[in-house]
Design a protein around this motif. Structure first.
Motif, mmCIF file in Angstrom:
data_model
loop_
_atom_site.group_PDB
_atom_site.id
_atom_site.type_symbol
_atom_site.label_atom_id
_atom_site.label_comp_id
_atom_site.label_asym_id
_atom_site.label_seq_id
_atom_site.Cartn_x
_atom_site.Cartn_y
_atom_site.Cartn_z
ATOM 1 N N MET A 1 53.267 95.393 -9.213
ATOM 2 C CA MET A 1 53.073 95.564 -7.789
ATOM 3 C C MET A 1 54.346 95.304 -7.003
ATOM 4 S SD MET A 1 50.178 96.685 -7.047
ATOM 5 C CE MET A 1 48.870 96.318 -5.929
ATOM 6 N N VAL B 1 55.173 97.790 -4.284
ATOM 7 C CA VAL B 1 54.529 97.677 -2.971
ATOM 8 C C VAL B 1 55.398 96.847 -2.040
ATOM 9 C CG1 VAL B 1 52.512 96.800 -1.741
ATOM 10 C CG2 VAL B 1 52.221 97.983 -3.915
ATOM 11 N N ASN B 2 56.030 95.806 -2.551
ATOM 12 C CA ASN B 2 56.904 94.971 -1.726
ATOM 13 C C ASN B 2 58.135 95.728 -1.248
ATOM 14 O OD1 ASN B 2 55.217 92.730 -1.953
ATOM 15 N ND2 ASN B 2 56.161 92.138 -3.886
ATOM 16 N N GLN C 1 54.969 98.692 7.073
ATOM 17 C CA GLN C 1 54.107 97.517 7.043
ATOM 18 C C GLN C 1 52.628 97.910 7.072
ATOM 19 O OE1 GLN C 1 55.161 94.455 6.448
ATOM 20 N NE2 GLN C 1 53.060 93.741 6.395
ATOM 21 N N LYS D 1 51.531 98.882 3.634
ATOM 22 C CA LYS D 1 51.368 97.689 2.805
ATOM 23 C C LYS D 1 50.017 97.022 3.071
ATOM 24 C CE LYS D 1 56.193 96.242 2.472
ATOM 25 N NZ LYS D 1 57.118 95.141 2.786
ATOM 26 N N GLU D 2 49.649 96.920 4.351
ATOM 27 C CA GLU D 2 48.381 96.275 4.717
ATOM 28 C C GLU D 2 47.182 97.061 4.208
ATOM 29 O OE1 GLU D 2 48.243 95.401 8.909
ATOM 30 O OE2 GLU D 2 50.256 94.546 8.851
ATOM 31 N N THR D 3 47.205 98.380 4.359
ATOM 32 C CA THR D 3 46.071 99.169 3.890
ATOM 33 C C THR D 3 45.975 99.148 2.372
ATOM 34 O OG1 THR D 3 47.330 101.246 3.942
ATOM 35 C CG2 THR D 3 46.059 100.686 5.915
ATOM 36 N N LEU D 4 47.119 99.165 1.690
ATOM 37 C CA LEU D 4 47.110 99.104 0.230
ATOM 38 C C LEU D 4 46.492 97.803 -0.266
ATOM 39 C CD1 LEU D 4 50.611 100.602 -0.649
ATOM 40 C CD2 LEU D 4 48.378 101.610 -1.138
ATOM 41 N N SER D 5 46.724 96.720 0.437
ATOM 42 C CA SER D 5 46.148 95.433 0.018
ATOM 43 C C SER D 5 44.628 95.437 0.115
ATOM 44 C CB SER D 5 46.727 94.295 0.853
ATOM 45 O OG SER D 5 46.271 94.354 2.187
ATOM 46 N N ASN D 6 44.066 96.392 0.862
ATOM 47 C CA ASN D 6 42.619 96.537 0.991
ATOM 48 C C ASN D 6 42.068 97.689 0.148
ATOM 49 O OD1 ASN D 6 42.026 94.419 2.936
ATOM 50 N ND2 ASN D 6 43.273 95.632 4.337
ATOM 51 N N GLY D 7 42.888 98.267 -0.724
ATOM 52 C CA GLY D 7 42.430 99.331 -1.606
ATOM 53 C C GLY D 7 42.345 100.694 -0.956
#
Length: 78
Positions: A1, A4-5, A10, A13-19
């Motif tokens: 991952m 992703v960093n 930004q 990144k936020e939406t990816l953290s929620n799938g």
């Protein structure tokens, strides 16, 4: 991952953290590849793509939803 960093966006990144992910022409090549890779491996369950990118995608999906076949080019609806 760690890929992703490395993303610049930004919001992505936020939406990816929620799938959830999205693809549009404003994303750079790295962002597009990361999103497609995460979707292909199942890490992302929902992918929203712009009209032009959706037709050219080569990834498997269980369900595809086409919201509309019309678009607005800034002058006329097609």
């Amino acid at each position: 991952m760690e890929n992703v960093n490395a993303l610049c966006c930004q919001t992505l990144k936020e939406t990816l953290s929620n799938g959830v992910a999205y693809l549009h022409e404003g994303l750079n090549e790295l962002e597009r590849k990361v999103v497609e890779q995460l979707f292909s491996t199942g890490a992302v369950q929902v992918l929203v793509a712009s009209r032009s990118l959706a037709w050219g995608m080569n990834v498997a999906a269980h369900l595809v939803v086409v919201m509309d076949t019309q678009y607005y080019d800034g002058k006329t609806h097609s």
